[in-house]
Write a protein that holds these residues in place. Structure first.
Motif: not given
Length: 264
Positions: A107-115
């Protein structure tokens, strides 16, 4: 972070950006972001919840929760915008949405910090530069305005209105009013120490510039990281501040947590 602040020289001192970077890594102070892969009911543990739409990016952390016998939980202050919280029907959307979720990797995916988000801190900047930072660190009356960037891509401006926008005990942004103005970020451009945010209409209270005659990129706001972090040490502890200009006006952010000496 905790340390013996009394061992440091009291007052205002410049510190290096390298030291801030290393301290954030050492104390796990780097922000983590997660994207919801489906519409997700979220909110405080055992309290009223709202449904956050698929694709929403929240700031949070994953860890053990022995109290509820859950192996892992996704939790924290979500750092979501006033606009989104109002849209999903949150009661008092000007308040922080502190959420608790059973952690389910599907359900949740870790993503990169938004720019558009800064590397450290909560994405909140207080007006006034080093003088305002000193007032906060010494628990003096803070009359700063605040500029905030949310994890779901909004910029918000908050005007000081008799009650401080910063909690002088914990050095965090306090949600006690709706933003004076806000706008959806439609494009972000990062060039060295400067971040350029583009949105469709003028953000009242901030010195943005008209970049085009119309459209989603009509206005541009320049956030300049001066790379001049400071610490301010009192008998009680140490505060940290990073200096910026936003639309040519001076602001500071808080890149690291407060360090208490354990005494008053």
């Amino acid at each position: 972070m905790t340390t013996n602040a009394s061992a440091q020289t009291r007052g205002l001192h410049r510190i290096s950006s390298h030291w801030v970077n290393q301290s954030a890594k050492e104390y796990n102070g780097l922000s983590q972001y997660y994207r919801f892969n489906q519409n997700t009911k979220s909110g405080p543990f055992k309290e009223a919840k709202v449904i956050l739409p698929k694709g929403t990016i929240v700031k949070g952390s994953v860890g053990n929760d022995s109290a509820s016998q859950t192996h892992y939980a996704l939790r924290g202050p979500s750092n979501l915008s006033y606009a989104l919280k109002k849209r999903v029907g949150m009661k008092d959307p000007w308040r922080s949405l502190n959420y608790w979720q059973t952690y389910m990797p599907s359900r949740y995916t870790r993503v990169k910090r938004p720019p558009f988000m800064p590397t450290f801190g909560e994405g909140v900047f207080f007006s006034g530069g080093t003088k305002a930072f000193k007032n906060m660190a010494t628990r003096s009356k803070s009359t700063s305005n605040a500029f905030r960037i949310s994890s779901d891509g909004y910029v918000e401006f908050y005007k000081y209105r008799a009650k401080s926008l910063i909690d002088n005990d914990y050095q965090v942004f306090t949600y006690n009013q709706k933003p004076a103005s806000y706008a959806k970020i439609n494009h972000t451009l990062v060039k060295g120490s400067k971040t350029y945010l583009y949105y469709g209409y003028n953000l009242k209270g901030i010195n943005d510039k008209r970049a085009r005659t119309s459209g989603a990129y009509k206005y541009r706001l320049t956030i300049h990281n001066l790379h001049t972090p400071y610490r301010y040490t009192t008998r009680g502890g140490t505060s940290y501040g990073s200096m910026y200009t936003i639309g040519s006006h001076h602001f500071y952010s808080i890149p690291l947590g407060y360090e208490s000496s354990g005494s008053d």
